[in-house]
Design a protein around this motif. Structure first.
Motif, PDB file in Angstrom:
ATOM      1  N   LEU A 196       0.790  -0.911   0.204  1.00 12.78           N
ATOM      2  CA  LEU A 196      -0.010  -0.262  -0.206  1.00 12.78           C
ATOM      3  C   LEU A 196       0.803   1.147  -0.142  1.00 12.78           C
ATOM      4  CD1 LEU A 196      -2.857  -0.594   2.630  1.00 12.78           C
ATOM      5  CD2 LEU A 196      -3.323  -0.439  -0.124  1.00 12.78           C
ATOM      6  N   SER A 197       1.733   1.166   0.884  1.00 11.69           N
ATOM      7  CA  SER A 197       2.892   2.657   0.971  1.00 11.69           C
ATOM      8  C   SER A 197       3.038   2.785  -0.351  1.00 11.69           C
ATOM      9  CB  SER A 197       3.406   2.539   1.846  1.00 11.69           C
ATOM     10  OG  SER A 197       4.967   1.236   1.493  1.00 11.69           O
ATOM     11  N   ARG A 198       4.161   1.456  -1.632  1.00 14.91           N
ATOM     12  CA  ARG A 198       4.578   1.786  -2.487  1.00 14.91           C
ATOM     13  C   ARG A 198       3.662   2.849  -3.611  1.00 14.91           C
ATOM     14  NH1 ARG A 198       4.219  -0.757  -7.551  1.00 14.91           N
ATOM     15  NH2 ARG A 198       6.803  -1.105  -8.545  1.00 14.91           N
ATOM     16  N   GLN A 199       2.386   2.067  -3.257  1.00 12.15           N
ATOM     17  CA  GLN A 199       0.811   2.314  -4.606  1.00 12.15           C
ATOM     18  C   GLN A 199       1.146   4.037  -3.783  1.00 12.15           C
ATOM     19  OE1 GLN A 199       0.045   0.516  -6.980  1.00 12.15           O
ATOM     20  NE2 GLN A 199      -1.421   2.854  -7.216  1.00 12.15           N
ATOM     21  N   LEU A 200       0.686   4.301  -2.425  1.00  8.68           N
ATOM     22  CA  LEU A 200       0.557   5.577  -2.162  1.00  8.68           C
ATOM     23  C   LEU A 200       1.998   6.438  -2.681  1.00  8.68           C
ATOM     24  CD1 LEU A 200      -1.336   7.772  -0.821  1.00  8.68           C
ATOM     25  CD2 LEU A 200      -0.207   7.618   1.427  1.00  8.68           C
ATOM     26  N   TYR A 201       3.151   6.432  -2.549  1.00  7.83           N
ATOM     27  CA  TYR A 201       4.068   6.301  -3.558  1.00  7.83           C
ATOM     28  C   TYR A 201       4.079   7.143  -5.181  1.00  7.83           C
ATOM     29  CZ  TYR A 201       8.889   7.808  -5.321  1.00  7.83           C
ATOM     30  OH  TYR A 201       9.862   8.366  -5.898  1.00  7.83           O
ATOM     31  N   LYS A 202       3.303   6.109  -5.671  1.00 13.49           N
ATOM     32  CA  LYS A 202       3.570   6.030  -7.029  1.00 13.49           C
ATOM     33  C   LYS A 202       2.140   7.143  -7.465  1.00 13.49           C
ATOM     34  CE  LYS A 202       2.374   3.048 -11.049  1.00 13.49           C
ATOM     35  NZ  LYS A 202       2.000   1.707 -11.539  1.00 13.49           N
ATOM     36  N   ASN A 203       1.279   7.553  -6.715  1.00 14.73           N
ATOM     37  CA  ASN A 203       0.013   7.989  -7.015  1.00 14.73           C
ATOM     38  C   ASN A 203       1.139   9.342  -6.908  1.00 14.73           C
ATOM     39  OD1 ASN A 203      -0.985   6.288  -7.319  1.00 14.73           O
ATOM     40  ND2 ASN A 203      -1.999   5.946  -5.510  1.00 14.73           N
ATOM     41  N   ASP A 204       1.552   9.596  -5.641  1.00 14.80           N
ATOM     42  CA  ASP A 204       2.078  11.049  -5.068  1.00 14.80           C
ATOM     43  C   ASP A 204       2.534  12.024  -6.454  1.00 14.80           C
ATOM     44  OD1 ASP A 204      -0.054  11.587  -3.212  1.00 14.80           O
ATOM     45  OD2 ASP A 204       1.016  10.571  -1.615  1.00 14.80           O
ATOM     46  N   TYR A 205       3.928  10.236  -6.901  1.00 15.25           N
ATOM     47  CA  TYR A 205       4.930  11.099  -7.899  1.00 15.25           C
ATOM     48  C   TYR A 205       3.650  10.924  -9.455  1.00 15.25           C
ATOM     49  CZ  TYR A 205       8.355  10.277 -10.481  1.00 15.25           C
ATOM     50  OH  TYR A 205       9.674  10.622 -11.564  1.00 15.25           O
ATOM     51  N   THR A 206       3.140  10.344  -9.399  1.00 14.10           N
ATOM     52  CA  THR A 206       2.460  10.719 -11.002  1.00 14.10           C
ATOM     53  C   THR A 206       1.869  12.199 -11.104  1.00 14.10           C
ATOM     54  OG1 THR A 206       2.021   8.361 -10.623  1.00 14.10           O
ATOM     55  CG2 THR A 206       0.765   9.802 -12.309  1.00 14.10           C
ATOM     56  N   THR A 207       1.211  12.173  -9.373  1.00 11.10           N
ATOM     57  CA  THR A 207       0.799  13.722  -9.591  1.00 11.10           C
ATOM     58  C   THR A 207       1.585  14.666  -9.198  1.00 11.10           C
ATOM     59  OG1 THR A 207      -0.700  12.740  -8.076  1.00 11.10           O
ATOM     60  CG2 THR A 207      -0.649  15.226  -8.036  1.00 11.10           C
ATOM     61  N   LEU A 208       3.100  14.375  -9.023  1.00 12.07           N
ATOM     62  CA  LEU A 208       4.112  15.424  -8.634  1.00 12.07           C
ATOM     63  C   LEU A 208       5.072  15.956 -10.189  1.00 12.07           C
ATOM     64  CD1 LEU A 208       6.255  17.393  -7.660  1.00 12.07           C
ATOM     65  CD2 LEU A 208       7.590  14.613  -8.119  1.00 12.07           C
ATOM     66  N   ASN A 209       4.477  14.236 -11.068  1.00 16.60           N
ATOM     67  CA  ASN A 209       5.438  15.014 -13.124  1.00 16.60           C
ATOM     68  C   ASN A 209       3.554  15.488 -13.587  1.00 16.60           C
ATOM     69  OD1 ASN A 209       7.250  13.262 -12.556  1.00 16.60           O
ATOM     70  ND2 ASN A 209       6.201  10.979 -12.926  1.00 16.60           N
ATOM     71  N   TYR A 210       2.348  15.018 -13.362  1.00 18.81           N
ATOM     72  CA  TYR A 210       1.655  16.429 -13.751  1.00 18.81           C
ATOM     73  C   TYR A 210       1.788  17.667 -13.325  1.00 18.81           C
ATOM     74  CZ  TYR A 210      -3.535  17.701 -14.038  1.00 18.81           C
ATOM     75  OH  TYR A 210      -4.602  18.496 -14.452  1.00 18.81           O
ATOM     76  N   LEU A 211       1.582  17.748 -12.183  1.00 19.06           N
ATOM     77  CA  LEU A 211       1.736  19.408 -12.106  1.00 19.06           C
ATOM     78  C   LEU A 211       2.918  20.154 -12.690  1.00 19.06           C
ATOM     79  CD1 LEU A 211       1.303  19.106  -7.747  1.00 19.06           C
ATOM     80  CD2 LEU A 211      -0.515  19.778 -10.221  1.00 19.06           C
ATOM     81  N   ALA A 212       3.941  19.670 -13.027  1.00 16.51           N
ATOM     82  CA  ALA A 212       5.287  19.674 -13.246  1.00 16.51           C
ATOM     83  C   ALA A 212       5.071  19.769 -14.851  1.00 16.51           C
ATOM     84  CB  ALA A 212       6.683  19.224 -13.203  1.00 16.51           C
ATOM     85  N   GLY A 213       4.181  19.079 -15.195  1.00 16.45           N
ATOM     86  CA  GLY A 213       3.879  18.995 -16.753  1.00 16.45           C
ATOM     87  C   GLY A 213       4.906  17.811 -17.657  1.00 16.45           C
ATOM     88  N   ILE A 214       5.045  16.908 -16.627  1.00 17.13           N
ATOM     89  CA  ILE A 214       6.085  15.119 -17.541  1.00 17.13           C
ATOM     90  C   ILE A 214       5.153  14.554 -17.574  1.00 17.13           C
ATOM     91  CG2 ILE A 214       7.431  14.029 -16.568  1.00 17.13           C
ATOM     92  CD1 ILE A 214       8.966  16.215 -14.734  1.00 17.13           C
ATOM     93  N   ALA A 215       5.012  13.310 -19.512  1.00 15.14           N
ATOM     94  CA  ALA A 215       4.095  12.707 -19.447  1.00 15.14           C
ATOM     95  C   ALA A 215       4.963  11.830 -19.004  1.00 15.14           C
ATOM     96  CB  ALA A 215       3.802  12.967 -20.438  1.00 15.14           C
ATOM     97  N   ASP A 216       5.113  10.752 -17.616  1.00 14.49           N
ATOM     98  CA  ASP A 216       6.348  10.081 -18.006  1.00 14.49           C
ATOM     99  C   ASP A 216       5.580   9.396 -15.875  1.00 14.49           C
ATOM    100  OD1 ASP A 216       7.857   8.184 -17.840  1.00 14.49           O
ATOM    101  OD2 ASP A 216       9.669   9.128 -16.525  1.00 14.49           O
ATOM    102  N   THR A 217       5.259   7.572 -16.317  1.00 15.72           N
ATOM    103  CA  THR A 217       5.307   7.160 -15.533  1.00 15.72           C
ATOM    104  C   THR A 217       5.687   6.082 -14.715  1.00 15.72           C
ATOM    105  OG1 THR A 217       3.676   5.413 -16.651  1.00 15.72           O
ATOM    106  CG2 THR A 217       2.437   7.099 -16.744  1.00 15.72           C
ATOM    107  N   THR A 218       7.361   6.767 -14.967  1.00 17.85           N
ATOM    108  CA  THR A 218       7.898   5.596 -14.331  1.00 17.85           C
ATOM    109  C   THR A 218       8.241   6.332 -13.083  1.00 17.85           C
ATOM    110  OG1 THR A 218       9.103   5.044 -16.685  1.00 17.85           O
ATOM    111  CG2 THR A 218      10.674   4.491 -14.918  1.00 17.85           C
TER     112      THR A 218
END
Length: 411
Positions: A196-218
Motif C-alpha cells: 500500500l505504501s508503494r502504491q501511495l508513493y506511486k500515486n503522489d509521484y505521478t501527481t508530481l509529474n502531472y503538476l510539472a507537466g511531465i508525461a512519464d509514469t516511471t
C-alpha cells in the motif's frame, strides 16, 4: 510461498525502477519551463515593449499618400449643383502631419506603459512563487511516502529475519503454534502495508509529474528536499508589497495624464501634389500647402475634477488593501515560525522515544532467541516502534511543508 514470491518480485521491480534519482530543483526547472502561464506573462511583457515603441513612433511625423476623384454628371440640366461638386475633381497628395507634444507628456505616456510592464513582471515573479510552492509541497508529500515505503521495507526485513527463528523455536515447543501464527499475521499485515505504501508513493509521484507537466509514469526515487528555514526580506522590498507601490505610481501617472489631456494641443500639417477640378488649366494645378491646428480646452462640465475624484477613490482602496494585507502577512509569518519551532521541539522528543523503542527491540530480539519473551510482547514492541517511526516521518514532512509555506514569502 506464492505471496512471498510475488512480494519479492514486487520489491525487486521497485528497487530497479527507483535506481535513478531526481532532486527538487529538477522538477522546479521543468515546471517553470513547461508552465503556459509563465510563458503567457513573458509574452505580455514583450508585447508591452512593442507598444512602447509604437507609442514613440506615433509621435514622429506621419507621412501619407492620399488620392481621390469625383465625377458628378449633369444630364439635360439635371445633376448635383456644380458649385458644390465642381462636376469632376481629382487629387493626389503627399501629406505630412506632426503633433507638437511636450517631452513631459511623452514621458508620462511612456511611463504608463512601463508601469504596466513592471506590474506584469511582478505578477510573473508571484506566479513563479505559486508554482514553486505547489511543486515543492507535492515533492515533499511524495518524498514522505518514499520514506514510509523504505521504513516498511526495513520492518519486513526485521520480521522476516525473526521468522526462521520462530519456526525453529515453535518446532522445539518453546513457543506454541498459536504464538507463531500471531507473529505470522503481523508479518502478513506489514507485507500488505508495504504494498500500500508503494502504491501511495506511486500515486503522489505521478501527481508530481502531472503538476510539472511531465508525461512519464516511471517511478523515480526522489532525493531529500534541501530546504531550510529562510530569513525573510524586508516587507517593503518584497514582491508581494511591490504591487501596491506600482499601483500607487499608476495613480500618480494617471493624474499626470489627466493634466496633459487639458493642455493646449497644436499640430502642423503640410501637403503637396496635384489637386484639380478641371475647370481651368488643369495641368497647372500642381502645388503645395501648409497649415496648423490649435485646440484649447475651456470647459467640459467639470469632468477633470470627476477624474481626480475617481483617482482619489482608487488610492483609498489601494491603501485599505495594503493595510489589510500587511496585517495578514505579519500574522501568517509569525504563526508559521511558531509552528515550525513547536514541531522542531516535538521532533527532539520523538527522537528520544525512537532510541528507547530501538533499544527495547534489540533486548527483545535477544530474549526471543532463548524463548524468555512472549511473542505478544515482541509484537507490541514492534507496533510501538512502527507508531513512533510513522510519527517521526509525518512530523518531519509537516515541518518541511511549513518551511515551504514560509519560503513562499522569501522573495
Amino acid at each position: 510461498m506464492k505471496f512471498f514470491s510475488g512480494l519479492f518480485l514486487c520489491l525487486f521491480a521497485c528497487s530497479v525502477s527507483l535506481a535513478q534519482t531526481y532532486s527538487l530543483d529538477h522538477y522546479l526547472d521543468i515546471a517553470k519551463t513547461n508552465s503556459p502561464l509563465l510563458k503567457d506573462l513573458h509574452n505580455q511583457i514583450a508585447s508591452n515593449q512593442v507598444d512602447s515603441l509604437r507609442l514613440l513612433a506615433g509621435f514622429k511625423t506621419q507621412v501619407n499618400l492620399n488620392s481621390g476623384g469625383l465625377y458628378a454628371p449633369i444630364v439635360d440640366g439635371y445633376g448635383y449643383a456644380e458649385a458644390i461638386t465642381n462636376n469632376h475633381t481629382l487629387n493626389a497628395l503627399m501629406s505630412a502631419n506632426q503633433a507638437i507634444v511636450s517631452k513631459k507628456n511623452i514621458n508620462a505616456q511612456v511611463a504608463a506603459l512601463s508601469l504596466i510592464t513592471q506590474s506584469i513582471g511582478n505578477a510573473t515573479k508571484i506566479s513563479e512563487q505559486d508554482l514553486k510552492k505547489a511543486i515543492t509541497a507535492q515533492y515533499i508529500t511524495a518524498y514522505g511516502d518514499l520514506q514510509q515505503f523504505k521504513f516498511n521495507q526495513e520492518v519486513i526485513q526485521l520480521l522476516s529475519k525473526e521468522d526462521s527463528l520462530f519456526k525453529k523455536l515453535t518446532r522445539a515447543n518453546v513457543y506454541h503454534q498459536s504464538d507463531y501464527l500471531t507473529f505470522l499475521v503481523t508479518l502478513k499485515q506489514q507485507q500488505l502495508t508495504l504494498l500500500l505504501s508503494r502504491q501511495l508513493y506511486k500515486n503522489d509521484y505521478t501527481t508530481l509529474n502531472y503538476l510539472a507537466g511531465i508525461a512519464d509514469t516511471t517511478m523515480i526515487e526522489l532525493q531529500e528536499p534541501m530546504i531550510q528555514k529562510p530569513i525573510l526580506p524586508d516587507p517593503e522590498t518584497s514582491i508581494f508589497f511591490r504591487q501596491y507601490k506600482l499601483d500607487s505610481l499608476k495613480l500618480v501617472n494617471g493624474r499626470q495624464l489627466v493634466d496633459f489631456s487639458y493642455k493646449p494641443k497644436i499640430s502642423l500639417t503640410a501637403d503637396g501634389g496635384y489637386n484639380s477640378d478641371f475647370m481651368g488649366q488643369a495641368y497647372k494645378n500642381f502645388g503645395i500647402s501648409a497649415g496648423f491646428s490649435f485646440t484649447m480646452p475651456i470647459y467640459d462640465g467639470g469632468q477633470k475634477k470627476m477624474q481626480y475624484h475617481k483617482l482619489s477613490l482608487q488610492e483609498e482602496t489601494r491603501e485599505n488593501y495594503k493595510a489589510f494585507f500587511n496585517v495578514q502577512y505579519r500574522q501568517q509569518i509569525a504563526q508559521l515560525n511558531q509552528q515550525i519551532n513547536e514541531i522542531t521541539n516535538l521532533l527532539h522528543e520523538i527522537d528520544e522515544q525512537i532510541k528507547y523503542s530501538e533499544s527495547l527491540i534489540k533486548v527483545d530480539t535477544q530474549l526471543l532467541q532463548t524463548g524468555d519473551l512472549k511473542i505478544s510482547d515482541f509484537i507490541l514492541a514492534v507496533n510501538n516502534y512502527l507508531t513512533i517511526k510513522n510519527l517521526r516521518t509525518t512530523t518531519t514532512i509537516n515541518k518541511l511543508l511549513l518551511i515551504n509555506q514560509l519560503n513562499y514569502w522569501n522573495r
